[in-house]
Design a protein around this motif. Structure first.
Motif, PDB file in Angstrom:
ATOM      1  N   THR B 107       0.843  -1.184   0.000  1.00 22.08           N
ATOM      2  CA  THR B 107       0.000   0.000   0.000  1.00 22.08           C
ATOM      3  C   THR B 107       0.884   1.241   0.000  1.00 22.08           C
ATOM      4  O   THR B 107       2.059   1.199   0.401  1.00 22.08           O
ATOM      5  CB  THR B 107      -0.896   0.055   1.253  1.00 22.08           C
ATOM      6  N   GLY B 109       0.616   3.746   1.907  1.00 19.20           N
ATOM      7  CA  GLY B 109       0.978   4.094   3.280  1.00 19.20           C
ATOM      8  C   GLY B 109       2.220   3.334   3.739  1.00 19.20           C
ATOM      9  O   GLY B 109       3.137   3.909   4.333  1.00 19.20           O
ATOM     10  N   THR B 128       2.580   6.925  11.100  1.00 13.73           N
ATOM     11  CA  THR B 128       1.308   7.076  10.398  1.00 13.73           C
ATOM     12  C   THR B 128       0.896   8.537  10.334  1.00 13.73           C
ATOM     13  O   THR B 128       0.450   9.023   9.283  1.00 13.73           O
ATOM     14  CB  THR B 128       0.215   6.260  11.118  1.00 13.73           C
ATOM     15  N   GLU B 144      -6.326   9.987   3.642  1.00 13.72           N
ATOM     16  CA  GLU B 144      -6.471   8.778   4.450  1.00 13.72           C
ATOM     17  C   GLU B 144      -6.772   7.568   3.587  1.00 13.72           C
ATOM     18  O   GLU B 144      -6.243   6.470   3.825  1.00 13.72           O
ATOM     19  CB  GLU B 144      -7.579   8.984   5.496  1.00 13.72           C
ATOM     20  N   LEU B 147      -3.587   6.377   1.835  1.00 14.94           N
ATOM     21  CA  LEU B 147      -2.664   5.580   2.641  1.00 14.94           C
ATOM     22  C   LEU B 147      -2.941   4.093   2.486  1.00 14.94           C
ATOM     23  O   LEU B 147      -2.038   3.278   2.472  1.00 14.94           O
ATOM     24  CB  LEU B 147      -2.815   5.944   4.129  1.00 14.94           C
ATOM     25  N   ARG B 148      -4.225   3.744   2.396  1.00 19.50           N
ATOM     26  CA  ARG B 148      -4.602   2.330   2.316  1.00 19.50           C
ATOM     27  C   ARG B 148      -4.638   1.829   0.879  1.00 19.50           C
ATOM     28  O   ARG B 148      -4.788   0.635   0.646  1.00 19.50           O
ATOM     29  CB  ARG B 148      -5.983   2.128   2.942  1.00 19.50           C
ATOM     30  N   TYR B 150      -3.562   0.826  -3.022  1.00 18.96           N
ATOM     31  CA  TYR B 150      -2.429   0.272  -3.754  1.00 18.96           C
ATOM     32  C   TYR B 150      -2.148   1.173  -4.957  1.00 18.96           C
ATOM     33  O   TYR B 150      -3.054   1.853  -5.444  1.00 18.96           O
ATOM     34  CB  TYR B 150      -2.738  -1.154  -4.215  1.00 18.96           C
TER      35      TYR B 150
END
Lengths: 276, 528
Positions: B107, B109, B128, B144, B147-148, B150
């Motif tokens: 990911t 993130g 984070t 946000e 961050l998650r 791909y």
């Protein structure tokens, strides 16, 4: 020229070429050094190598000269290797090219056939073919070719799949050229290098398969192949192990040579991967 | 003393390359808070300069003399450990292709977090928080979510923003950007350039910006260094170099940048040669096992190409312009609508279609068969239609002369030609079929700007001499301005605006056309 230079830069590839040439020379020199039938009785059976100056590699359980069989066996092994490889490569390229170039239903059908062949263990299929059609040398060679083609077909198909959509192939389509021209003149020459490399693997497999058949005494008993000689030595393996070991080493060195040549071809044909 | 100083740096190429030195006595200086653009064509050594600064020279390349100083510290000859501590922390890099620079299996993130995990001993909650702040700073719409996400779930511009966030994560003193906007659409490019500018000013980072595009230079540079064949031929403040270049190579490069002014309309005979009516093409037809949504690549496209004219089709990636080209030449079937060439639909037989429409491809390296002589590749088309081999080869030689190549070059193989020469061969191959319509799909996008100008000049000349009708696909409005009579602007498979190029450029009616025109880099400088 550039290709030869790239090949010659690789010492392992040169050793492989030397081994293959040595086996080739053995086969060519066989009728000069050992005229007459290598399977004829020559002397007292099971003489150890060096025991009798007439038989530098000794004699087998029937009293035949092992050296003569070894030299004549080189011809048989190479002949089977080359012929079976040629058969496998021709069938494999034909099926792979059609499947990869046309895709769709043609691809599905041909690939299911290929998978059907691949799921059967090679050697079992070979045994069945030889059991049904007999075991003279021609049948054995063709049977080996028939069991060895599926990987060639898959490899060719993969190359064709990626090449058929390249711009230069599309440009030829627009020029009004036929599918036969596209397949044979445009795509195939670009797809060939990995197939040539894989052909060396097929050749090694073919020589081994013939030896394995002969070991089970299912190959042609009327030719002096290395495998037959190993099979003859099976019954005296504990006391006179040299009968099996000598042709075994010959097979080992031949396959090593063929594999090294294949590796060398691979490095020379893919210059970007060489030197890693 | 400058922050980063390159002193008479020479880098050797491996034996057998086209020249001995990739960099020859290159001296550059970079101060905090300034953007230095290194410009040059392919093979000029600009990317080698960047990789030397960050200590990542490609295998086979080696520094032979000179030194790189970062704040008084010598970089050449450091241990690999010292380099590792430096990279990311004090010198960071943004690459050209954001898709291949990001790991597709991690990911976003996790990849940003690696920066702090490798160089600091922060705990994971702080990391984070830092990652989120970094993504917020590069103005991603949903930090946000990003961050998650791909990498494949982000657009090209968003990925490049992530790369910039990663590069700036540890507040490096020097940021190296290697063609960071070359793979992006023009409107995205404008946004990313503005972002780099804003971040650099806020933090006082020194930026070394590698580019081939003088438009980008005009947008972003404080100072400019022009490189040719591994030598810095000219450097100075951007305003001076761009408006008063002294070195002939700089002058030639600047002159080759096409102006964004449409040429005066030409007198053309009446009548159209190519008509598209309601052409629709959908990818990924819905079915039981298809998860992907169907994409309308072409949605009821109506176009007309006038006899002897050039119709430019412009748009960003994904607008459907390449699909349009492939449908017109018959390489892709259409789902609905008609494509009429000289009033008739394209015949099904390949030979019959060959004389009506031909195509020039984008990538000069992929469009020629590497294993066949170029003359054969040009002559084989006419031979397939029944021309004798001798006559076809004679025509091929004549065509090579026409496109500015030696007629004797027919016996050579593609690898013996440069990109521009290969593109000329591609044009000769298309012309050999004497088509009614020539479709050119981004024919100059892969070429250096000076070569681009030559190929455009060739196409213009051929059009005047042979009365060619051309469908010209491009993403570059400057290129379109050089060659097109009419223009069609495409967005998401729909033609949003068409008309004579002069009218469209002078008074764009559609908002998308206006945004495309506004985003062209260096517009102010090169307008005149």
């Amino acid at each position: 020229m550039q290709f030869l230079r790239a090949y010659a830069r690789n010492p392992a590839a040169l050793i492989g070429a030397a081994l293959v040439l040595a086996v080739l020379a053995m086969g060519l020199l066989a009728p000069l050094l050992y005229p007459g039938d290598p399977l004829s009785l020559a002397g007292r059976p099971l003489q150890w190598p060096g025991a009798n100056p007439r038989f530098p590699l000794g004699t087998d359980p029937s009293g035949r000269d092992i050296a003569a069989q070894l030299f004549h066996g080189a011809r048989v092994s190479l002949l089977i290797g080359f012929s079976a490889t040629a058969i496998a490569v021709v069938i494999g390229i034909g099926i792979g090219a059609l499947a990869g170039f046309y895709g769709g239903i043609v691809d599905t059908l041909l690939m299911r056939v290929t998978e059907a062949f691949q799921t059967l263990p090679n050697f079992l299929l070979l045994l069945v073919l030889v059991a049904v059609f007999g075991s003279d040398i021609k049948t054995v060679t063709i049977a080996i070719g028939i069991v060895a083609w599926p990987p060639v077909a898959r490899l060719t198909r993969a190359e064709f799949l990626s090449l058929r959509t390249r711009d230069f192939v599309q440009a030829c389509r627009l020029q009004g050229l036929s599918d036969a021209h596209l397949i044979l003149r445009e795509v195939l020459p670009n797809a060939l290098p990995p197939v040539i490399v894989y052909a060396s693997v097929v050749m090694a497999i073919a020589i081994l398969l013939e030896s394995a058949l002969a070991f089970l005494q299912l190959s042609d008993p009327n030719v002096s192949s290395w495998g037959n000689l190993i099979g003859l030595g099976r019954n005296v393996l504990r006391a006179e192990w040299y009968v099996s070991a000598i042709p075994g080493i010959a097979i080992l060195l031949t396959i090593l040579g063929v594999s090294l040549v294949g590796q060398g071809l691979n490095d020379a044909l893919n210059p970007r991967l060489a030197g890693r | 003393m400058s922050l980063l100083e390159i002193r008479e740096l020479s880098v050797a190429l491996p034996a057998g390359a086209d020249r001995a030195l990739a960099l020859d006595q290159v001296s550059l200086a970079l101060d905090p808070g300034e953007i230095l653009c290194v410009v040059g064509e392919s093979g000029s050594g600009k990317s080698v300069t960047a990789s030397a600064i960050i200590g990542l020279l490609a295998p086979g390349l080696a520094v032979v003399s000179g030194q790189i100083m970062l704040a008084g510290e010598a970089l050449v000859g450091q241990s690999p450990e010292a380099w590792r501590a430096l990279r990311g922390r004090r010198i960071a890099m943004v690459f050209q292709e954001p898709m291949t620079a990001l790991n597709p299996l991690m990911t976003v993130g996790a990849q940003i977090a690696e920066m702090w995990r490798a160089h600091t001993d922060l705990n994971s909650r702080d990391i984070t928080a830092h990652s989120l702040a970094a993504l917020t700073e590069v103005a991603l719409p949903d930090p946000e979510g990003a961050l998650r996400a791909y990498p494949h779930e982000l657009s090209g511009g968003q990925r490049q923003r992530v790369m910039i966030a990663m590069a700036l994560a540890l507040e490096p003193e020097v940021l190296i950007c290697d063609e960071p906007t070359t793979a992006l659409d023009v409107t995205t490019q404008a946004q990313v350039l503005a972002l780099i500018r804003a971040l650099q000013q806020r933090r006082g980072t020194a930026v070394l910006f590698i580019t081939h595009d003088f438009g980008v230079v005009a947008e972003i540079a404080d100072r400019v260094a022009v490189m040719q064949q591994g030598v810095v031929v000219e450097q100075g403040p951007a305003a001076t170099v761009l408006s008063h270049p002294t070195h002939p190579y700089t002058k030639a490069l600047l002159a080759a940048v096409p102006a964004l002014i449409a040429p005066p309309p030409r007198e053309l005979a009446a009548g159209s040669v190519l008509t598209l009516r309601g052409v629709t093409k959908t990818y990924g037809s819905p079915g039981m096992f298809r998860r992907r949504k169907a994409v309308k690549a072409l949605d009821a496209v109506d176009l007309t190409l006038r006899q002897g004219a050039t119709l430019g089709v412009v748009g960003e990636s994904g607008s459907g312009k390449s699909t349009l080209a492939r449908c017109v030449v018959g390489l892709l079937p259409v789902d609905a609508g008609d494509i009429l060439i000289a009033g008739e639909p394209l015949p099904h037989g390949r030979c019959a279609a060959a004389g009506l429409v031909q195509m020039v491809f984008q990538d000069p390296f992929a469009s020629l068969n590497p294993r066949r002589r170029v003359g054969d590749q040009v002559a084989q088309g006419p031979m397939a239609l029944g021309t004798s081999a001798a006559q076809a080869m004679a025509e091929a030689r004549a065509l090579f002369g026409l496109v500015g190549l030696e007629p004797d070059a027919v016996a050579r193989f593609p690898h013996e030609f440069s990109g521009g020469q290969r593109q000329r061969i591609g044009i000769a191959r298309a012309l050999a079929m004497k088509p009614r319509v020539l479709v050119a799909d981004e024919p100059v996008s892969a070429l250096d700007v000076s070569v681009q100008a030559q190929v455009l000049e060739l196409l213009r000349g051929l059009q005047a001499r042979l009365g060619l009708s051309m469908l010209f696909i491009t993403h570059d409005l400057r290129v379109a301005a050089q060659i097109c009579d009419d223009i069609a602007v495409m967005q998401n498979g729909v033609v949003v605006e068409t008309g004579p190029i002069g009218e469209v450029f002078a008074a764009p009616r559609h908002a998308y056309t206006r945004s495309l025109l506004d985003a062209v880099p260096g517009r102010a400088l090169f307008a005149a």
